[in-house]
Design a protein around this motif. Structure first.
Motif, PDB file in Angstrom:
ATOM      1  N   TYR A   7       0.830  -1.205   0.000  1.00 31.91           N
ATOM      2  CA  TYR A   7       0.000   0.000   0.000  1.00 31.91           C
ATOM      3  C   TYR A   7       0.868   1.259   0.000  1.00 31.91           C
ATOM      4  CZ  TYR A   7      -3.255  -3.592   1.595  1.00 31.91           C
ATOM      5  OH  TYR A   7      -3.996  -4.746   1.719  1.00 31.91           O
ATOM      6  N   ALA A   8       1.963   1.226   0.756  1.00 29.87           N
ATOM      7  CA  ALA A   8       2.876   2.373   0.790  1.00 29.87           C
ATOM      8  C   ALA A   8       3.516   2.605  -0.573  1.00 29.87           C
ATOM      9  CB  ALA A   8       3.958   2.149   1.849  1.00 29.87           C
ATOM     10  N   VAL A   9       3.915   1.526  -1.228  1.00 24.91           N
ATOM     11  CA  VAL A   9       4.499   1.640  -2.565  1.00 24.91           C
ATOM     12  C   VAL A   9       3.458   2.175  -3.549  1.00 24.91           C
ATOM     13  CG1 VAL A   9       5.466   0.337  -4.496  1.00 24.91           C
ATOM     14  CG2 VAL A   9       6.213  -0.147  -2.172  1.00 24.91           C
ATOM     15  N   GLY A  10       2.204   1.733  -3.396  1.00 28.60           N
ATOM     16  CA  GLY A  10       1.136   2.209  -4.267  1.00 28.60           C
ATOM     17  C   GLY A  10       0.948   3.711  -4.182  1.00 28.60           C
ATOM     18  N   VAL A  11       1.023   4.259  -2.968  1.00 26.36           N
ATOM     19  CA  VAL A  11       0.927   5.715  -2.804  1.00 26.36           C
ATOM     20  C   VAL A  11       2.181   6.388  -3.360  1.00 26.36           C
ATOM     21  CG1 VAL A  11       0.760   7.592  -1.126  1.00 26.36           C
ATOM     22  CG2 VAL A  11      -0.555   5.490  -0.770  1.00 26.36           C
ATOM     23  N   ALA A  12       3.338   5.772  -3.139  1.00 26.39           N
ATOM     24  CA  ALA A  12       4.610   6.391  -3.535  1.00 26.39           C
ATOM     25  C   ALA A  12       4.738   6.566  -5.044  1.00 26.39           C
ATOM     26  CB  ALA A  12       5.778   5.562  -3.008  1.00 26.39           C
ATOM     27  N   VAL A  13       4.219   5.612  -5.811  1.00 29.79           N
ATOM     28  CA  VAL A  13       4.442   5.665  -7.263  1.00 29.79           C
ATOM     29  C   VAL A  13       3.310   6.378  -8.002  1.00 29.79           C
ATOM     30  CG1 VAL A  13       5.908   3.627  -7.309  1.00 29.79           C
ATOM     31  CG2 VAL A  13       3.448   3.346  -7.535  1.00 29.79           C
ATOM     32  N   SER A  14       2.535   7.171  -7.311  1.00 31.18           N
ATOM     33  CA  SER A  14       1.494   7.975  -7.963  1.00 31.18           C
ATOM     34  C   SER A  14       2.154   8.997  -8.889  1.00 31.18           C
ATOM     35  CB  SER A  14       0.649   8.698  -6.917  1.00 31.18           C
ATOM     36  OG  SER A  14       0.060   7.776  -6.020  1.00 31.18           O
ATOM     37  N   PRO A  15       1.836   8.995 -10.185  1.00 30.84           N
ATOM     38  CA  PRO A  15       2.520   9.902 -11.122  1.00 30.84           C
ATOM     39  C   PRO A  15       2.213  11.383 -10.905  1.00 30.84           C
ATOM     40  CG  PRO A  15       1.470   8.058 -12.283  1.00 30.84           C
ATOM     41  CD  PRO A  15       0.955   8.040 -10.879  1.00 30.84           C
ATOM     42  N   VAL A  16       0.961  11.716 -10.572  1.00 33.76           N
ATOM     43  CA  VAL A  16       0.550  13.121 -10.514  1.00 33.76           C
ATOM     44  C   VAL A  16       1.370  13.929  -9.500  1.00 33.76           C
ATOM     45  CG1 VAL A  16      -1.345  14.711 -10.001  1.00 33.76           C
ATOM     46  CG2 VAL A  16      -1.757  12.693 -11.413  1.00 33.76           C
ATOM     47  N   PRO A  17       1.501  13.489  -8.240  1.00 35.00           N
ATOM     48  CA  PRO A  17       2.313  14.285  -7.305  1.00 35.00           C
ATOM     49  C   PRO A  17       3.786  14.368  -7.695  1.00 35.00           C
ATOM     50  CG  PRO A  17       1.656  12.206  -6.313  1.00 35.00           C
ATOM     51  CD  PRO A  17       0.867  12.351  -7.560  1.00 35.00           C
ATOM     52  N   ILE A  18       4.296  13.321  -8.334  1.00 35.95           N
ATOM     53  CA  ILE A  18       5.690  13.363  -8.776  1.00 35.95           C
ATOM     54  C   ILE A  18       5.854  14.412  -9.867  1.00 35.95           C
ATOM     55  CG2 ILE A  18       7.585  12.038  -9.783  1.00 35.95           C
ATOM     56  CD1 ILE A  18       6.373   9.530  -8.566  1.00 35.95           C
ATOM     57  N   ILE A  19       4.908  14.428 -10.826  1.00 33.35           N
ATOM     58  CA  ILE A  19       4.945  15.453 -11.876  1.00 33.35           C
ATOM     59  C   ILE A  19       4.831  16.845 -11.258  1.00 33.35           C
ATOM     60  CG2 ILE A  19       3.724  16.386 -13.883  1.00 33.35           C
ATOM     61  CD1 ILE A  19       2.850  13.535 -14.548  1.00 33.35           C
ATOM     62  N   ALA A  20       3.921  16.982 -10.283  1.00 37.48           N
ATOM     63  CA  ALA A  20       3.693  18.286  -9.654  1.00 37.48           C
ATOM     64  C   ALA A  20       4.960  18.807  -8.978  1.00 37.48           C
ATOM     65  CB  ALA A  20       2.553  18.186  -8.642  1.00 37.48           C
ATOM     66  N   VAL A  21       5.627  17.951  -8.225  1.00 39.25           N
ATOM     67  CA  VAL A  21       6.819  18.417  -7.504  1.00 39.25           C
ATOM     68  C   VAL A  21       7.959  18.698  -8.475  1.00 39.25           C
ATOM     69  CG1 VAL A  21       7.961  16.192  -7.017  1.00 39.25           C
ATOM     70  CG2 VAL A  21       8.128  18.061  -5.381  1.00 39.25           C
ATOM     71  N   ILE A  22       8.043  17.949  -9.578  1.00 40.07           N
ATOM     72  CA  ILE A  22       9.077  18.221 -10.576  1.00 40.07           C
ATOM     73  C   ILE A  22       8.826  19.573 -11.244  1.00 40.07           C
ATOM     74  CG2 ILE A  22      10.005  17.501 -12.808  1.00 40.07           C
ATOM     75  CD1 ILE A  22       9.622  14.611 -11.919  1.00 40.07           C
ATOM     76  N   LEU A  23       7.561  19.858 -11.569  1.00 42.00           N
ATOM     77  CA  LEU A  23       7.218  21.158 -12.152  1.00 42.00           C
ATOM     78  C   LEU A  23       7.594  22.295 -11.204  1.00 42.00           C
ATOM     79  CD1 LEU A  23       3.747  20.364 -13.751  1.00 42.00           C
ATOM     80  CD2 LEU A  23       5.890  20.828 -14.956  1.00 42.00           C
ATOM     81  N   MET A  24       7.392  22.081  -9.913  1.00 40.97           N
ATOM     82  CA  MET A  24       7.763  23.093  -8.932  1.00 40.97           C
ATOM     83  C   MET A  24       9.273  23.278  -8.866  1.00 40.97           C
ATOM     84  SD  MET A  24       5.155  22.256  -5.793  1.00 40.97           S
ATOM     85  CE  MET A  24       3.388  22.156  -6.076  1.00 40.97           C
ATOM     86  N   LEU A  25      10.005  22.172  -8.982  1.00 39.66           N
ATOM     87  CA  LEU A  25      11.460  22.252  -8.919  1.00 39.66           C
ATOM     88  C   LEU A  25      12.046  22.936 -10.147  1.00 39.66           C
ATOM     89  CD1 LEU A  25      12.290  18.726  -7.465  1.00 39.66           C
ATOM     90  CD2 LEU A  25      12.543  20.913  -6.299  1.00 39.66           C
ATOM     91  N   LEU A  26      11.321  22.893 -11.259  1.00 37.58           N
ATOM     92  CA  LEU A  26      11.790  23.537 -12.481  1.00 37.58           C
ATOM     93  C   LEU A  26      11.292  24.977 -12.589  1.00 37.58           C
ATOM     94  CD1 LEU A  26      11.248  20.598 -15.004  1.00 37.58           C
ATOM     95  CD2 LEU A  26      13.397  21.319 -13.935  1.00 37.58           C
ATOM     96  N   ALA A  27      10.501  25.422 -11.593  1.00 41.43           N
ATOM     97  CA  ALA A  27       9.932  26.768 -11.597  1.00 41.43           C
ATOM     98  C   ALA A  27      10.885  27.753 -10.907  1.00 41.43           C
ATOM     99  CB  ALA A  27       8.581  26.765 -10.889  1.00 41.43           C
ATOM    100  N   PRO A  28      10.643  29.064 -11.070  1.00 42.26           N
ATOM    101  CA  PRO A  28      11.514  30.071 -10.436  1.00 42.26           C
ATOM    102  C   PRO A  28      11.577  29.948  -8.917  1.00 42.26           C
ATOM    103  CG  PRO A  28      10.174  31.084 -12.140  1.00 42.26           C
ATOM    104  CD  PRO A  28       9.670  29.685 -11.987  1.00 42.26           C
ATOM    105  N   GLN A  29      10.413  29.680  -8.257  1.00 46.87           N
ATOM    106  CA  GLN A  29      10.378  29.550  -6.797  1.00 46.87           C
ATOM    107  C   GLN A  29      10.500  28.083  -6.391  1.00 46.87           C
ATOM    108  OE1 GLN A  29       7.009  31.552  -5.086  1.00 46.87           O
ATOM    109  NE2 GLN A  29       7.205  33.324  -6.415  1.00 46.87           N
TER     110      GLN A  29
END
Length: 208
Positions: free
Chosen positions: A7-29
């Protein structure tokens, strides 16, 4: 602990939050927004799983409560819900496009990023179902606080690792993060469908 790992792995590999945090890391702030998102993501996982453990203990879904039949029926229901979500995701896979909030994520503030992380972890249907299943599993044994911590660490690692890696070596991480973002955007629907299908079958199998 072995019961909650899938169950923990299932939550961990969710694509949407990973994409979201990557977009934030590539942003100015990048720094403030990504740390806020990670904080909200962790808080949501802790909140959802802890509430489920408390509810399971309260209504007697524990070995001492003698509610093994009730636990099986709940797992069966959760498994069916995941299968329904998998079918729905598969049918709409060709129509999937980036949500409007993702297009404006480069301007998000740390506070809004924290709220977004909380919502994606605690309110997202797939993650919520997995947190419920994990909460019931944790309630079946001892050391419940420790198990919630272990579940949270594993479930949050795929969001935490990019944030920490970017803080340590920002320049080196831009290329790999951009490549991972592109791949996840292209395969988001397929990854989600497979995840929902697998964990739906797992829960139904455990229930039976």
């Amino acid at each position: 602990m072995g019961e909650i790992l899938p169950y923990a792995v299932g939550v961990a590999v969710s694509p949407v939050p990973i994409i979201a945090v990557i977009l934030m890391l590539l942003a100015p702030q990048a720094g403030g927004a990504s740390r806020g998102f990670l904080l909200g993501w962790v808080a949501g996982i802790v909140l959802a799983s802890s509430i489920c453990v408390i509810l399971a203990n309260t209504i007697g879904l524990t070995p001492a409560g003698g509610a093994s039949g009730g636990v099986s029926w709940i797992k069966l229901l959760l498994g069916v819900v995941l299968l329904v979500l998998a079918v729905k995701k598969w049918r709409t896979r060709d129509d999937a496009e980036m949500p409007a909030w993702m297009k404006a994520i480069d301007k998000v503030t740390p506070a809004k990023a924290a709220v977004l992380g909380l919502l994606l972890s605690a309110v997202n249907p797939k993650n919520l179902v997995l947190c419920v299943a994990a909460g019931i599993a944790i309630a079946q044994g001892g050391h419940q606080v420790l198990l919630v911590v272990v579940f949270t660490v594993i479930a949050a690692c795929t969001v935490a690792i990019p944030v920490i890696a970017y803080a340590v070596a920002a320049d080196r991480m831009r290329g790999p993060l951009d490549g991972l973002k592109t791949w996840l955007e292209q395969n988001n629907a397929t990854v989600m469908c497979v995840l929902l299908l697998v964990f739906g079958v797992v829960l139904i199998g455990k229930a039976l």
